[in-house]
Design an enzyme around this catalytic site. Structure first.
Site, PDB file in Angstrom:
ATOM      1  N   GLU A   1       0.824  -1.198   0.000  1.00 36.77           N
ATOM      2  CA  GLU A   1       0.000   0.000   0.000  1.00 36.77           C
ATOM      3  C   GLU A   1       0.864   1.257   0.000  1.00 36.77           C
ATOM      4  O   GLU A   1       1.789   1.402   0.797  1.00 36.77           O
ATOM      5  CB  GLU A   1      -0.920  -0.003   1.225  1.00 36.77           C
TER       6      GLU A   1
ATOM      7  N   CYS B   1      -2.988  -6.753   6.462  1.00 38.56           N
ATOM      8  CA  CYS B   1      -2.530  -5.374   6.664  1.00 38.56           C
ATOM      9  C   CYS B   1      -2.492  -5.034   8.150  1.00 38.56           C
ATOM     10  O   CYS B   1      -3.507  -5.172   8.846  1.00 38.56           O
ATOM     11  CB  CYS B   1      -3.455  -4.405   5.929  1.00 38.56           C
TER      12      CYS B   1
ATOM     13  N   LYS C   1      -4.558 -13.523   1.735  1.00 37.72           N
ATOM     14  CA  LYS C   1      -3.272 -13.308   2.388  1.00 37.72           C
ATOM     15  C   LYS C   1      -3.534 -13.033   3.860  1.00 37.72           C
ATOM     16  O   LYS C   1      -4.413 -12.232   4.197  1.00 37.72           O
ATOM     17  CB  LYS C   1      -2.516 -12.134   1.753  1.00 37.72           C
TER      18      LYS C   1
ATOM     19  N   GLY D   1       8.171  -8.749  -1.305  1.00 40.56           N
ATOM     20  CA  GLY D   1       7.677  -7.377  -1.250  1.00 40.56           C
ATOM     21  C   GLY D   1       8.812  -6.376  -1.178  1.00 40.56           C
ATOM     22  O   GLY D   1       9.363  -5.947  -2.191  1.00 40.56           O
TER      23      GLY D   1
END
Length: 327
Positions: free
Chosen positions: A10, A99, A140, A224
């Site tokens: 994000e 998240c 996820k 990532g």
């Protein structure tokens, strides 16, 4: 070798950086930034804004498929929006239960849902009903909020709800991004679900990738921050798996990176306002500093600049072949 996936991040890995990173190294799949679903049916433009690749067969310019990630807590609303998204033929639909951001978790989204495996099951089941079998449906998750007491229950709930694969960021919400990642939990989860389980977290080097695969018992890995900090990491992982020996030459890699930095800057300038563009470049340069001394020098040079023209001049001065005009 197994699959390599480019993680959603994000505020950093948007369609522009996905374009650049997937042109620099081959990924089997990328996942978009999350689209927040909170009580209403989103218009088509909302999905296309976060994932412009939907207009191009849900693929990046390099041909990497892009799954679209949804974040929310209401099963019916998520299902309604997933049905809307299905009309755009995404390469996959992914649910975010990982998240750790406080702003997301305060509103009952992301990793906060790991306290309630039953709700995970209801969400996955509701969304599964509206997604045709031809579109992969994944999720996820992290290991939990503060501990791993419900980790296996959460994985079982998502598997029972109909996902076809599960990415596990091997840390709790409380651990955020602090090392280490507990890859051994990926192996434990694989023992209780039949679906493929993909390891994620703390893969910065080819050695990390090898250790991750061994400890997690998974050949499939999502990368990532490591991919953002070293855009050639996936390329080196594939070369190593193929038995090739590629000497590490950061100076050479920086020269290869320069045209992509130029492409990134010009795309960012075309996408966002002149006020926002310098900040986006600084985010990537901040990550690149981990591997490139040249990125450190460039970051220092542009750190205080807010004007697009001034940033462009510094880029040119540091060998980035930006082609005028910059929009």
């Amino acid at each position: 070798m197994g699959k390599l996936l480019l993680a959603p991040m994000e505020g950093l890995v948007d369609d522009v950086l996905r374009d650049v990173l997937t042109r620099m190294a081959a990924y089997d799949l990328a996942v978009s930034e999350f689209i927040r679903v909170s009580g209403s049916l989103l218009p088509i433009r909302a999905f296309r804004r976060i994932c412009p690749e939907l207009a191009h067969a849900s693929r990046t310019r390099a041909g990497t498929p892009v799954a679209v990630q949804l974040l929310g807590s209401d099963p019916a609303c998520l299902a309604e929006n997933a049905a809307q998204l299905v009309e755009l033929s995404p390469a996959g639909i992914d649910l975010n239960f990982g998240c750790p951001a406080p702003t997301v978790n305060r509103h009952g989204g992301g990793a906060s849902l790991l306290a309630d495996p039953e709700r995970l099951f209801r969400i996955a089941t509701a969304v599964r009903r509206v997604i045709p079998p031809a579109i992969p449906f994944s999720a996820k998750m992290r290991l939990g909020i503060r501990d791993t007491a419900r980790t296996l229950d959460c994985a079982r709930a998502l598997a029972a709800g109909g996902i076809v694969s599960l990415v596990v960021h091997a840390r709790t919400k409380a651990e955020a991004y602090r090392p280490p990642a507990h890859w051994e939990w990926v192996a434990r989860i694989s023992e209780v679900v039949q679906q493929p389980v993909i390891a994620n977290g703390e893969v910065w080097t080819t050695d990390d990738h090898c250790r991750c695969c061994k400890v997690s018992a998974s050949q499939d890995v999502m990368i990532g921050r490591g991919a953002v900090a070293d855009p050639f990491l996936a390329q080196r992982i594939r070369a190593l798996a193929a038995g090739e020996v590629i000497a590490s030459d950061r100076s050479r890699d920086w020269q290869r990176l320069l045209p992509m930095l130029a492409s990134y800057w010009q795309q960012v300038c075309a996408k966002v306002s002149a006020r926002q563009a310098p900040g986006r470049l600084k985010l990537w340069l901040r990550a690149l500093r981990r591997n490139f001394v040249e990125a450190e020098a460039l970051f220092i040079a542009v750190r205080s600049l807010r004007d697009v023209a001034e940033v462009t001049r510094e880029l040119l001065r540091h060998g980035v072949p930006v082609l005028p005009p910059v929009v």
